[in-house]
Design a protein around this motif. Structure first.
Motif, PDB file in Angstrom:
ATOM      1  N   PHE A 152       0.801  -1.217   0.000  1.00 14.01           N
ATOM      2  CA  PHE A 152       0.000   0.000   0.000  1.00 14.01           C
ATOM      3  C   PHE A 152       0.839   1.274   0.000  1.00 14.01           C
ATOM      4  CE2 PHE A 152      -3.367  -2.922   0.559  1.00 14.01           C
ATOM      5  CZ  PHE A 152      -4.560  -2.258   0.337  1.00 14.01           C
ATOM      6  N   THR A 153       2.138   1.136  -0.191  1.00 18.83           N
ATOM      7  CA  THR A 153       2.964   2.325  -0.427  1.00 18.83           C
ATOM      8  C   THR A 153       3.124   2.574  -1.926  1.00 18.83           C
ATOM      9  OG1 THR A 153       5.098   1.152  -0.474  1.00 18.83           O
ATOM     10  CG2 THR A 153       4.245   1.828   1.689  1.00 18.83           C
ATOM     11  N   LYS A 154       2.621   1.653  -2.740  1.00 21.39           N
ATOM     12  CA  LYS A 154       2.717   1.773  -4.193  1.00 21.39           C
ATOM     13  C   LYS A 154       1.311   1.768  -4.802  1.00 21.39           C
ATOM     14  CE  LYS A 154       7.202  -0.583  -4.321  1.00 21.39           C
ATOM     15  NZ  LYS A 154       7.967  -1.763  -4.822  1.00 21.39           N
ATOM     16  N   PRO A 155       1.146   2.355  -5.988  1.00 25.37           N
ATOM     17  CA  PRO A 155      -0.190   2.490  -6.587  1.00 25.37           C
ATOM     18  C   PRO A 155      -0.932   1.164  -6.745  1.00 25.37           C
ATOM     19  CG  PRO A 155       1.364   3.891  -7.738  1.00 25.37           C
ATOM     20  CD  PRO A 155       2.176   3.042  -6.802  1.00 25.37           C
ATOM     21  N   ILE A 156      -2.228   1.237  -6.520  1.00 22.51           N
ATOM     22  CA  ILE A 156      -3.125   0.081  -6.614  1.00 22.51           C
ATOM     23  C   ILE A 156      -4.339   0.486  -7.442  1.00 22.51           C
ATOM     24  CG2 ILE A 156      -4.660  -1.460  -5.308  1.00 22.51           C
ATOM     25  CD1 ILE A 156      -2.712  -1.092  -2.909  1.00 22.51           C
ATOM     26  N   ALA A 157      -4.776  -0.389  -8.320  1.00 26.16           N
ATOM     27  CA  ALA A 157      -6.027  -0.174  -9.049  1.00 26.16           C
ATOM     28  C   ALA A 157      -7.154  -0.827  -8.260  1.00 26.16           C
ATOM     29  CB  ALA A 157      -5.950  -0.760 -10.446  1.00 26.16           C
ATOM     30  N   VAL A 158      -8.098  -0.012  -7.797  1.00 27.50           N
ATOM     31  CA  VAL A 158      -9.265  -0.485  -7.047  1.00 27.50           C
ATOM     32  C   VAL A 158     -10.421  -0.640  -8.027  1.00 27.50           C
ATOM     33  CG1 VAL A 158     -10.920   0.064  -5.233  1.00 27.50           C
ATOM     34  CG2 VAL A 158      -8.489   0.648  -4.937  1.00 27.50           C
ATOM     35  N   MET A 159     -11.054  -1.807  -8.035  1.00 26.05           N
ATOM     36  CA  MET A 159     -12.080  -2.112  -9.032  1.00 26.05           C
ATOM     37  C   MET A 159     -13.411  -2.467  -8.363  1.00 26.05           C
ATOM     38  SD  MET A 159      -9.582  -4.474 -11.438  1.00 26.05           S
ATOM     39  CE  MET A 159     -10.902  -4.907 -12.585  1.00 26.05           C
ATOM     40  N   PHE A 160     -14.474  -1.775  -8.787  1.00 27.83           N
ATOM     41  CA  PHE A 160     -15.849  -2.115  -8.420  1.00 27.83           C
ATOM     42  C   PHE A 160     -16.605  -2.286  -9.730  1.00 27.83           C
ATOM     43  CE2 PHE A 160     -14.484   0.395  -4.706  1.00 27.83           C
ATOM     44  CZ  PHE A 160     -14.912  -0.399  -3.647  1.00 27.83           C
ATOM     45  N   MET A 161     -16.741  -3.508 -10.188  1.00 27.12           N
ATOM     46  CA  MET A 161     -17.236  -3.767 -11.533  1.00 27.12           C
ATOM     47  C   MET A 161     -18.705  -4.209 -11.511  1.00 27.12           C
ATOM     48  SD  MET A 161     -14.468  -2.922 -13.026  1.00 27.12           S
ATOM     49  CE  MET A 161     -14.400  -3.483 -14.718  1.00 27.12           C
ATOM     50  N   GLY A 162     -19.605  -3.233 -11.499  1.00 30.36           N
ATOM     51  CA  GLY A 162     -21.029  -3.524 -11.574  1.00 30.36           C
ATOM     52  C   GLY A 162     -21.638  -4.099 -10.317  1.00 30.36           C
ATOM     53  N   VAL A 163     -20.982  -3.927  -9.173  1.00 26.49           N
ATOM     54  CA  VAL A 163     -21.448  -4.575  -7.951  1.00 26.49           C
ATOM     55  C   VAL A 163     -22.131  -3.629  -6.975  1.00 26.49           C
ATOM     56  CG1 VAL A 163     -19.721  -6.390  -8.100  1.00 26.49           C
ATOM     57  CG2 VAL A 163     -19.201  -4.317  -6.815  1.00 26.49           C
ATOM     58  N   LEU A 164     -21.843  -2.332  -7.060  1.00 27.38           N
ATOM     59  CA  LEU A 164     -22.355  -1.424  -6.040  1.00 27.38           C
ATOM     60  C   LEU A 164     -23.798  -0.996  -6.290  1.00 27.38           C
ATOM     61  CD1 LEU A 164     -19.206   0.757  -5.263  1.00 27.38           C
ATOM     62  CD2 LEU A 164     -20.161  -1.156  -3.973  1.00 27.38           C
ATOM     63  N   GLY A 165     -24.376  -1.426  -7.419  1.00 22.83           N
ATOM     64  CA  GLY A 165     -25.807  -1.209  -7.623  1.00 22.83           C
ATOM     65  C   GLY A 165     -26.658  -1.996  -6.640  1.00 22.83           C
ATOM     66  N   TYR A 166     -26.066  -2.970  -5.978  1.00 26.42           N
ATOM     67  CA  TYR A 166     -26.799  -3.730  -4.967  1.00 26.42           C
ATOM     68  C   TYR A 166     -26.846  -3.008  -3.626  1.00 26.42           C
ATOM     69  CZ  TYR A 166     -26.447  -7.443  -8.406  1.00 26.42           C
ATOM     70  OH  TYR A 166     -26.536  -8.171  -9.568  1.00 26.42           O
ATOM     71  N   VAL A 167     -26.169  -1.873  -3.530  1.00 23.01           N
ATOM     72  CA  VAL A 167     -26.229  -1.048  -2.322  1.00 23.01           C
ATOM     73  C   VAL A 167     -27.369  -0.051  -2.504  1.00 23.01           C
ATOM     74  CG1 VAL A 167     -24.986   0.561  -0.846  1.00 23.01           C
ATOM     75  CG2 VAL A 167     -23.748  -1.290  -1.974  1.00 23.01           C
ATOM     76  N   GLU A 168     -28.400  -0.166  -1.706  1.00 14.21           N
ATOM     77  CA  GLU A 168     -29.593   0.677  -1.908  1.00 14.21           C
ATOM     78  C   GLU A 168     -29.294   2.154  -1.685  1.00 14.21           C
ATOM     79  OE1 GLU A 168     -34.225   1.158  -0.344  1.00 14.21           O
ATOM     80  OE2 GLU A 168     -32.904  -0.355   0.551  1.00 14.21           O
TER      81      GLU A 168
END
Length: 263
Positions: A152-168
């Protein structure tokens, strides 16, 4: 491990429509049951483009990961809400470009866990592919576990691929995204897409999904989608239909996403 997999398999409910299995059905996979197919068909009857959306979502993943692993030089990926393994998964795309790429998948669904532990294997000797049993409603726990694999001292690609639509609740969705992005350093990226309220048919499809007994999926407005990237630097072309991101010839799809860099 076999005992653990048996315990996970025992939690699977084949008679209840399930999001990951329905999506697998739309993508032409075989890891689904009759209840999932019935729910998927109910949505497709009023919104036939859902099948196209499922296929195009994988194309967006491939193009986004290829850009990040290649041009952007990202070697670490945190894929949250993985879903069932299919062709061209994140680690396969990333490690085909950077053999030393490290990927952490996150999901808490028992069926996904069974399949992921069997199928999500390293494709190169230099790379690392790991799996975290975690819920995106608890981003701090996800980040804590991911520290075992990612730097976590180096760049990371964080991915949320079509999943957060389930959060109301949309503000909760934004909070989940921002809490994960707060944990990664400058030069990291957010890759996020979700279904959008950009047509009557897709809205009817969302209603049919809820009526089927599956977990409801909440469509976002374009303004809501754009606000998830506040404070980040969008990669061209910015927020776009996922089918048209780095593919000008792609058809319009009621799902929008973007790739953005943390300054």
């Amino acid at each position: 491990m076999n005992h653990e997999r048996s315990d996970l398999a025992a939690k699977i409910q084949p008679d209840v429509p399930h999001a990951a299995r329905i999506w697998n059905y739309w993508m032409g996979g075989k890891d689904n049951f009759e209840a999932d197919r019935a729910a998927g068909d109910a949505v497709a009857q009023v919104y036939p483009d859902i099948v196209k959306m499922a296929v195009q979502s994988r194309g967006f993943l491939v193009r986004a990961v290829s850009h990040l692993a290649g041009e952007a030089g990202i070697s670490q990926f945190l894929d949250i809400g993985t879903g069932l393994p299919t062709m061209q998964n994140t680690h396969e795309v990333a490690q085909s470009i950077n053999a030393a790429a490290r990927i952490v998948y996150v999901d808490n669904d028992p069926l996904v866990l069974v399949h992921a532990r069997a199928l999500l294997r390293n494709t190169t000797p230099e790379g690392v592919t790991a799996y975290v049993d975690g819920d995106y409603h608890e981003p701090e726990l996800i980040v804590s576990d991911a520290h075992n694999v990612l730097d976590f001292t180096k760049p990371i690609a964080v991915m949320f691929m079509g999943v957060l639509g389930y959060v109301e609740d949309f503000e909760l969705m934004r909070s989940i995204v921002s809490r994960v992005m707060d944990s990664v350093p400058s030069g990291s990226y957010l890759v996020l897409w979700d279904g959008t309220a950009t047509g009557e048919a897709v809205a009817e499809g969302s209603d049919k999904l809820a009526e089927s007994g599956a977990v409801p999926y909440y469509l976002r407005s374009l303004d809501e989608m754009a606000s998830c990237f506040e404070g980040l630097e969008m990669v061209e072309p910015g927020l776009a239909p996922i089918s048209q991101w780095h593919d000008e010839a792609g058809p319009f799809i009621d799902a929008h996403g973007a790739v953005a860099r943390k300054p």
